[in-house]
Scaffold this motif. Structure first.
Motif, mmCIF file in Angstrom:
data_model
loop_
_atom_site.group_PDB
_atom_site.id
_atom_site.type_symbol
_atom_site.label_atom_id
_atom_site.label_comp_id
_atom_site.label_asym_id
_atom_site.label_seq_id
_atom_site.Cartn_x
_atom_site.Cartn_y
_atom_site.Cartn_z
ATOM 1 N N TYR A 12 0.822 -1.212 0.000
ATOM 2 C CA TYR A 12 0.000 0.000 0.000
ATOM 3 C C TYR A 12 0.857 1.263 0.000
ATOM 4 O O TYR A 12 0.478 2.275 -0.592
ATOM 5 C CB TYR A 12 -0.973 -0.002 1.183
ATOM 6 N N GLU A 13 2.013 1.210 0.613
ATOM 7 C CA GLU A 13 2.890 2.386 0.630
ATOM 8 C C GLU A 13 3.311 2.767 -0.792
ATOM 9 O O GLU A 13 3.418 3.961 -1.124
ATOM 10 C CB GLU A 13 4.121 2.120 1.497
ATOM 11 N N VAL A 15 1.461 2.195 -3.445
ATOM 12 C CA VAL A 15 0.226 2.770 -3.996
ATOM 13 C C VAL A 15 0.156 4.253 -3.652
ATOM 14 O O VAL A 15 -0.123 5.099 -4.509
ATOM 15 C CB VAL A 15 -1.024 2.025 -3.463
ATOM 16 N N GLU A 16 0.426 4.590 -2.398
ATOM 17 C CA GLU A 16 0.373 5.994 -1.976
ATOM 18 C C GLU A 16 1.394 6.846 -2.727
ATOM 19 O O GLU A 16 1.084 7.960 -3.159
ATOM 20 C CB GLU A 16 0.600 6.090 -0.471
ATOM 21 N N THR A 27 -7.043 -0.168 -5.252
ATOM 22 C CA THR A 27 -6.578 -1.468 -4.764
ATOM 23 C C THR A 27 -7.726 -2.472 -4.805
ATOM 24 O O THR A 27 -8.905 -2.084 -4.838
ATOM 25 C CB THR A 27 -6.059 -1.367 -3.320
ATOM 26 N N GLN A 29 -8.663 -4.230 -2.382
ATOM 27 C CA GLN A 29 -9.420 -4.036 -1.146
ATOM 28 C C GLN A 29 -10.422 -2.894 -1.288
ATOM 29 O O GLN A 29 -11.556 -2.987 -0.827
ATOM 30 C CB GLN A 29 -8.471 -3.761 0.034
ATOM 31 N N GLU A 30 -10.032 -1.808 -1.936
ATOM 32 C CA GLU A 30 -10.939 -0.673 -2.132
ATOM 33 C C GLU A 30 -12.072 -1.021 -3.090
ATOM 34 O O GLU A 30 -13.215 -0.641 -2.873
ATOM 35 C CB GLU A 30 -10.164 0.532 -2.668
ATOM 36 N N ASN A 35 -10.991 -7.633 2.123
ATOM 37 C CA ASN A 35 -9.715 -8.238 1.778
ATOM 38 C C ASN A 35 -9.954 -9.711 1.456
ATOM 39 O O ASN A 35 -9.710 -10.587 2.263
ATOM 40 C CB ASN A 35 -8.723 -8.071 2.934
#
Length: 113
Positions: A12-13, A15-16, A27, A29-30, A35
């Motif tokens: 995720y880092e 992704v940010e 993502t 998850q989004e 998940n």
């Protein structure tokens, strides 16, 4: 910039950092609001139907999917790197060098140490 879809194991880092670079990243998850363990072929199908390039660390399986499903919005396979910002910058450079990405398999590897 690119429209990307990060699979469930993608950091995720990173992704940010990609978002900070101007990319539109969603993502698993989004998108799924949970998940869940989603099969790779469904990840690719969802990404393609939403005109998003898959981001994954799952190199072997997505190389295979690329061979069997060559019509997709693009796949970026990466080697993991603890330097999350560096990985995001290499992905960004690969995107800029490879656009348009539809139907392409792009490999982003960790630099030699």
């Amino acid at each position: 910039m690119a429209r990307l879809y990060a699979d469930e194991q993608f950091p995720y880092e990173v992704v940010e950092h990609l978002r900070d670079l101007g990319h539109d990243v969603v993502t698993v998850q989004e998108a799924r609001k949970a998940n869940l363990k989603i099969p790779d072929d469904e990840v690719l199908a969802f990404a393609s139907s939403n005109e998003r390039v898959v981001l994954t660390l799952n190199r072997r399986d997505f190389k295979r999917l690329h061979r069997y499903v060559p019509s997709h919005a693009g796949i970026i396979i990466c080697t993991d790197d603890v330097d999350r910002s560096g990985l995001a910058k290499r992905i960004n450079a690969a995107i800029l060098a490879g656009e348009p990405l539809a139907g392409k398999l792009v490999s982003v590897v960790r630099p030699a140490r």
